[in-house]
Motif scaffolding. Structure first.
Motif, PDB file in Angstrom:
ATOM      1  N   GLY A 129       0.747  -1.318  -0.102  1.00 22.94           N
ATOM      2  CA  GLY A 129      -0.009   0.003  -0.022  1.00 22.94           C
ATOM      3  C   GLY A 129       0.968   1.433   0.150  1.00 22.94           C
ATOM      4  O   GLY A 129       0.242   2.503   0.131  1.00 22.94           O
ATOM      5  N   LYS A 130       1.977   0.957  -0.114  1.00 24.50           N
ATOM      6  CA  LYS A 130       3.010   2.427  -0.070  1.00 24.50           C
ATOM      7  C   LYS A 130       3.689   2.527  -1.362  1.00 24.50           C
ATOM      8  O   LYS A 130       4.067   1.729  -2.226  1.00 24.50           O
ATOM      9  CB  LYS A 130       3.921   2.318   1.327  1.00 24.50           C
ATOM     10  CG  LYS A 130       3.135   2.281   2.371  1.00 24.50           C
ATOM     11  CD  LYS A 130       4.158   2.582   3.498  1.00 24.50           C
ATOM     12  CE  LYS A 130       3.427   2.595   5.011  1.00 24.50           C
ATOM     13  NZ  LYS A 130       4.208   2.965   5.835  1.00 24.50           N
ATOM     14  N   GLU A 131       4.409   3.775  -1.729  1.00 25.50           N
ATOM     15  CA  GLU A 131       5.238   3.919  -2.745  1.00 25.50           C
ATOM     16  C   GLU A 131       6.555   3.028  -2.541  1.00 25.50           C
ATOM     17  O   GLU A 131       7.079   2.911  -1.266  1.00 25.50           O
ATOM     18  CB  GLU A 131       5.218   5.383  -3.076  1.00 25.50           C
ATOM     19  CG  GLU A 131       4.214   5.788  -3.619  1.00 25.50           C
ATOM     20  CD  GLU A 131       4.050   7.372  -3.944  1.00 25.50           C
ATOM     21  OE1 GLU A 131       3.212   7.998  -4.458  1.00 25.50           O
ATOM     22  OE2 GLU A 131       5.414   7.883  -3.756  1.00 25.50           O
ATOM     23  N   ARG A 132       7.376   3.031  -3.748  1.00 23.42           N
ATOM     24  CA  ARG A 132       8.818   2.454  -3.455  1.00 23.42           C
ATOM     25  C   ARG A 132       9.454   3.504  -2.726  1.00 23.42           C
ATOM     26  O   ARG A 132       9.333   4.800  -3.167  1.00 23.42           O
ATOM     27  CB  ARG A 132       9.348   2.138  -4.803  1.00 23.42           C
ATOM     28  CG  ARG A 132      10.543   1.358  -4.790  1.00 23.42           C
ATOM     29  CD  ARG A 132      10.921   0.800  -6.353  1.00 23.42           C
ATOM     30  NE  ARG A 132      10.983   2.108  -7.026  1.00 23.42           N
ATOM     31  CZ  ARG A 132      10.952   1.863  -8.473  1.00 23.42           C
ATOM     32  NH1 ARG A 132      10.961   0.703  -8.898  1.00 23.42           N
ATOM     33  NH2 ARG A 132      11.198   3.027  -9.144  1.00 23.42           N
ATOM     34  N   GLU A 133      10.672   3.251  -2.004  1.00 24.83           N
ATOM     35  CA  GLU A 133      11.435   4.013  -1.425  1.00 24.83           C
ATOM     36  C   GLU A 133      12.606   3.666  -1.393  1.00 24.83           C
ATOM     37  O   GLU A 133      13.019   2.536  -1.552  1.00 24.83           O
ATOM     38  CB  GLU A 133      10.990   4.185   0.080  1.00 24.83           C
ATOM     39  CG  GLU A 133      11.078   3.109   1.137  1.00 24.83           C
ATOM     40  CD  GLU A 133      10.779   3.503   2.463  1.00 24.83           C
ATOM     41  OE1 GLU A 133      10.602   4.636   2.778  1.00 24.83           O
ATOM     42  OE2 GLU A 133      10.780   2.587   3.250  1.00 24.83           O
ATOM     43  N   PHE A 134      13.727   4.627  -1.357  1.00 22.01           N
ATOM     44  CA  PHE A 134      15.304   4.471  -1.339  1.00 22.01           C
ATOM     45  C   PHE A 134      15.543   3.595   0.001  1.00 22.01           C
ATOM     46  O   PHE A 134      14.839   3.998   1.050  1.00 22.01           O
ATOM     47  CB  PHE A 134      15.828   5.630  -1.695  1.00 22.01           C
ATOM     48  CG  PHE A 134      17.473   5.700  -1.387  1.00 22.01           C
ATOM     49  CD1 PHE A 134      17.902   6.093  -0.263  1.00 22.01           C
ATOM     50  CD2 PHE A 134      17.979   4.931  -2.260  1.00 22.01           C
ATOM     51  CE1 PHE A 134      19.167   6.069   0.124  1.00 22.01           C
ATOM     52  CE2 PHE A 134      19.382   4.949  -2.020  1.00 22.01           C
ATOM     53  CZ  PHE A 134      19.819   5.552  -0.834  1.00 22.01           C
ATOM     54  N   VAL A 135      16.345   2.819  -0.101  1.00 23.62           N
ATOM     55  CA  VAL A 135      17.059   2.135   1.172  1.00 23.62           C
ATOM     56  C   VAL A 135      18.392   2.381   1.098  1.00 23.62           C
ATOM     57  O   VAL A 135      19.043   3.150   2.207  1.00 23.62           O
ATOM     58  CB  VAL A 135      16.629   0.668   1.267  1.00 23.62           C
ATOM     59  CG1 VAL A 135      17.524  -0.060   2.207  1.00 23.62           C
ATOM     60  CG2 VAL A 135      15.019   0.363   1.211  1.00 23.62           C
ATOM     61  N   ALA A 136      19.165   2.220   0.100  1.00 23.99           N
ATOM     62  CA  ALA A 136      20.796   2.231   0.340  1.00 23.99           C
ATOM     63  C   ALA A 136      21.357   2.152  -0.958  1.00 23.99           C
ATOM     64  O   ALA A 136      20.555   1.762  -2.040  1.00 23.99           O
ATOM     65  CB  ALA A 136      21.444   1.103   0.991  1.00 23.99           C
ATOM     66  N   ALA A 137      22.562   3.001  -1.299  1.00 21.17           N
ATOM     67  CA  ALA A 137      23.302   2.847  -2.598  1.00 21.17           C
ATOM     68  C   ALA A 137      24.900   2.727  -1.921  1.00 21.17           C
ATOM     69  O   ALA A 137      25.080   3.108  -1.198  1.00 21.17           O
ATOM     70  CB  ALA A 137      22.905   3.896  -3.206  1.00 21.17           C
ATOM     71  N   ILE A 138      25.491   2.281  -3.373  1.00 23.50           N
ATOM     72  CA  ILE A 138      26.888   2.178  -3.202  1.00 23.50           C
ATOM     73  C   ILE A 138      27.572   2.521  -4.367  1.00 23.50           C
ATOM     74  O   ILE A 138      27.051   2.165  -5.727  1.00 23.50           O
ATOM     75  CB  ILE A 138      27.286   0.761  -2.623  1.00 23.50           C
ATOM     76  CG1 ILE A 138      28.736   0.576  -2.405  1.00 23.50           C
ATOM     77  CG2 ILE A 138      26.906  -0.422  -3.562  1.00 23.50           C
ATOM     78  CD1 ILE A 138      29.028  -0.733  -1.525  1.00 23.50           C
ATOM     79  N   THR A 139      28.943   3.146  -4.404  1.00 17.01           N
ATOM     80  CA  THR A 139      29.393   3.489  -5.685  1.00 17.01           C
ATOM     81  C   THR A 139      30.052   2.322  -6.233  1.00 17.01           C
ATOM     82  O   THR A 139      30.159   1.342  -5.585  1.00 17.01           O
ATOM     83  CB  THR A 139      30.594   4.554  -5.265  1.00 17.01           C
ATOM     84  OG1 THR A 139      31.513   3.952  -4.332  1.00 17.01           O
ATOM     85  CG2 THR A 139      30.024   5.888  -4.642  1.00 17.01           C
ATOM     86  N   ARG A 140      30.472   2.701  -7.497  1.00 19.67           N
ATOM     87  CA  ARG A 140      30.843   1.509  -8.206  1.00 19.67           C
ATOM     88  C   ARG A 140      32.192   0.980  -7.691  1.00 19.67           C
ATOM     89  O   ARG A 140      32.354  -0.584  -7.586  1.00 19.67           O
ATOM     90  CB  ARG A 140      31.273   1.803  -9.814  1.00 19.67           C
ATOM     91  CG  ARG A 140      32.255   3.191  -9.848  1.00 19.67           C
ATOM     92  CD  ARG A 140      32.280   3.460 -11.300  1.00 19.67           C
ATOM     93  NE  ARG A 140      33.304   4.513 -11.467  1.00 19.67           N
ATOM     94  CZ  ARG A 140      33.676   5.001 -12.712  1.00 19.67           C
ATOM     95  NH1 ARG A 140      33.401   4.392 -13.583  1.00 19.67           N
ATOM     96  NH2 ARG A 140      34.781   5.957 -12.729  1.00 19.67           N
ATOM     97  N   HIS A 141      32.786   1.530  -7.033  1.00 14.97           N
ATOM     98  CA  HIS A 141      34.122   0.842  -6.356  1.00 14.97           C
ATOM     99  C   HIS A 141      33.832   0.466  -4.883  1.00 14.97           C
ATOM    100  O   HIS A 141      34.715   0.104  -4.334  1.00 14.97           O
ATOM    101  CB  HIS A 141      35.479   1.949  -6.308  1.00 14.97           C
ATOM    102  CG  HIS A 141      35.898   2.345  -7.904  1.00 14.97           C
ATOM    103  ND1 HIS A 141      36.112   1.176  -8.613  1.00 14.97           N
ATOM    104  CD2 HIS A 141      35.847   3.546  -8.377  1.00 14.97           C
ATOM    105  CE1 HIS A 141      36.412   1.969  -9.907  1.00 14.97           C
ATOM    106  NE2 HIS A 141      36.396   3.031  -9.790  1.00 14.97           N
TER     107      HIS A 141
END
Length: 120
Positions: free
Chosen positions: A41-53
């Motif tokens: 029932g909710k919108e998608r939300e950001f959790v975590a991200a990581i750089t390419r290296h």
């Protein structure tokens, strides 16, 4: 590139899970990678991200200190270690990839999700 998330399941509050995102078709070593989630029932939300290296990571405030994102470029895999789970963490978790390696990422590829259910 195809992304497949796995590792979800049913866990009690306070427990831990290790989610994996396996990439196939191309190497993602130069891609920025991220995790998102969508609760019922909710919108998608950001959790975590990581750089390419893997030198930098970024987290949503709601998971900071409990979740850790990492990557193993040799295995073409990104991992989300989730600890101290709360019922509000219940969601389908998706991994995503930015082939340009941008920061912040601009995701173009999305994987199938894996369901995390946290019981109280």
């Amino acid at each position: 590139v195809q992304l497949q998330a796995s590792g979800g399941g049913l866990v009690q509050a306070g427990g831990s899970l290790r989610l994996s995102c396996a990439a196939s078709g191309r190497t993602v070593r130069n891609y920025s990678m991220g995790w998102f989630r969508q609760a019922p029932g909710k919108e998608r939300e950001f959790v975590a991200a990581i750089t390419r290296h893997g030198s930098r990571s970024y987290y949503a405030d709601s998971v900071e200190g409990r979740f850790t994102i990492s990557r193993d470029n040799a295995k073409n895999t990104v991992v989300l270690q989730i600890n101290s789970l709360k019922p509000e963490d219940t969601a389908v978790y998706y991994c995503a990839a930015d082939p340009r390696g941008s920061w912040p990422p601009r995701y173009e590829y999305w994987g199938q999700g894996t369901l995390v259910t946290v019981s109280s």
